[in-house]
Design a protein around this motif. Structure first.
Motif, PDB file in Angstrom:
ATOM      1  N   ARG A 199       0.879  -1.155   0.000  1.00 19.59           N
ATOM      2  CA  ARG A 199       0.000   0.000   0.000  1.00 19.59           C
ATOM      3  C   ARG A 199       0.921   1.210   0.000  1.00 19.59           C
ATOM      4  N   ALA A 231       2.995   2.757   3.021  1.00 23.29           N
ATOM      5  CA  ALA A 231       2.854   1.910   4.212  1.00 23.29           C
ATOM      6  C   ALA A 231       4.238   1.327   4.524  1.00 23.29           C
ATOM      7  N   CYS A 232       4.284   0.445   5.526  1.00 24.30           N
ATOM      8  CA  CYS A 232       5.560  -0.156   5.899  1.00 24.30           C
ATOM      9  C   CYS A 232       6.162  -0.975   4.755  1.00 24.30           C
ATOM     10  N   TYR A 236      -2.603  -7.528   6.144  1.00 27.56           N
ATOM     11  CA  TYR A 236      -1.501  -6.569   6.230  1.00 27.56           C
ATOM     12  C   TYR A 236      -0.536  -6.688   5.049  1.00 27.56           C
ATOM     13  N   VAL A 237      -0.051  -5.540   4.592  1.00 25.80           N
ATOM     14  CA  VAL A 237       1.138  -5.501   3.760  1.00 25.80           C
ATOM     15  C   VAL A 237       2.318  -5.286   4.703  1.00 25.80           C
ATOM     16  N   PRO A 238       3.543  -5.663   4.317  1.00 23.86           N
ATOM     17  CA  PRO A 238       3.895  -6.276   3.044  1.00 23.86           C
ATOM     18  C   PRO A 238       3.628  -7.775   3.041  1.00 23.86           C
ATOM     19  N   GLU A 273       4.733 -10.407   7.250  1.00 25.09           N
ATOM     20  CA  GLU A 273       5.451  -9.840   8.401  1.00 25.09           C
ATOM     21  C   GLU A 273       6.720  -9.135   7.922  1.00 25.09           C
ATOM     22  N   GLY A 274       6.665  -7.805   8.047  1.00 19.59           N
ATOM     23  CA  GLY A 274       7.719  -6.951   7.505  1.00 19.59           C
ATOM     24  C   GLY A 274       9.152  -7.408   7.769  1.00 19.59           C
ATOM     25  N   HIS A 292       6.806   0.997  15.144  1.00 21.28           N
ATOM     26  CA  HIS A 292       5.655   0.808  14.245  1.00 21.28           C
ATOM     27  C   HIS A 292       4.383   0.554  15.048  1.00 21.28           C
ATOM     28  N   LYS A 293       4.383  -0.538  15.807  1.00 21.70           N
ATOM     29  CA  LYS A 293       3.157  -0.885  16.542  1.00 21.70           C
ATOM     30  C   LYS A 293       3.047  -0.153  17.870  1.00 21.70           C
TER      31      LYS A 293
END
Ligand SMILES: N[C@@H](CCC(=O)N[C@@H](CS)C(=O)NCC(=O)O)C(=O)O
Length: 204
Positions: A6, A9-10, A50-52, A64-65, A105-106
């Motif tokens: 996205r 996004a991350c 979630y992406v990625p 999971e990034g 991030h979180k």
């Protein structure tokens, strides 16, 4: 390989890594409803939506990034996206990926950017930023990168710090981090990745 993303996004970190290592990939923007052009719903690939996420022609799917970034780093020649395997620096880079994912991030940005975050939640989120921002400022005051040369951890940190203003964090109050972000944005792979996603963000 496909990278599901996205704009800004991350997942931007994964695009930066692919650009940096000049690895071929197809970039698939996940539409708002999650229904992909091939008829699948994105949650069939990424159960949390979630992406990625990456998908190889052989059908390997990874989410999971930090894992996605470690996978991409493994595709590049040693030293391009990560310190040499089994070195202390390599494990410290993995620690940075986890630090960014959890503490920043979180821990800080996700609550600040949640649509339903009220005044108190925002104040608490900004307060939670202080310790990790202090730690990063001290670390980056004398370094160009988080660990040795450029690595996927830098790409992830950049993607996350890009959200500062949107999250109500004035990065100018953190001069080391602000300078670091500006310098990294000038890196050709980063500039290319951001330039590709910027029009998509504006159009969203
Ligand atoms: N645990 C996941 C979290 C990834 C995540 O939060 N992705 C966000 C974008 S940064 C997302 O896709 N959110 C859902 C949405 O935007 O609809 C990871 O580390 O990759």
């Amino acid at each position: 390989m496909k990278l599901y993303f996205r704009p800004f996004a991350c997942s931007l970190a994964a695009r930066i890594a692919l650009e940096e290592a000049e690895l071929d990939a197809e970039y698939v923007a996940v539409p708002p409803g999650g229904r992909l052009a091939d008829g699948r719903h994105f949650t069939a690939l990424s159960p949390m939506g979630y992406v990625p996420a990456i998908e190889t022609p052989g059908g390997f799917v990874l989410t999971e990034g930090p894992a996605v970034l470690a996978y991409i780093a493994g595709l590049a020649p040693e030293g391009v996206l990560a310190p040499p395997h089994f070195s202390d620096a390599h494990y410290r880079m993995l620690a940075w990926l986890n630090f960014i994912a959890t503490e920043l991030h979180k821990g800080v940005f996700a609550p600040l950017m949640a649509g339903d975050a009220g005044k108190d939640a925002r104040a608490a989120g900004r307060a939670r930023a202080v310790r990790p921002f202090e730690l990063l400022s001290a670390h980056l005051a004398t370094r160009e990168h988080l660990e040795g040369g450029f690595s996927v951890a830098d790409a992830y940190l950049l993607a996350v710090l890009n959200w500062s203003e949107h999250a109500g964090i004035a990065l100018g109050e953190w001069p080391v981090l602000h300078r670091w972000r500006e310098a990294l944005r000038r890196r050709p792979s980063v500039a290319r990745a951001m330039a590709r996603e910027w029009p998509l963000l504006k159009a969203a």
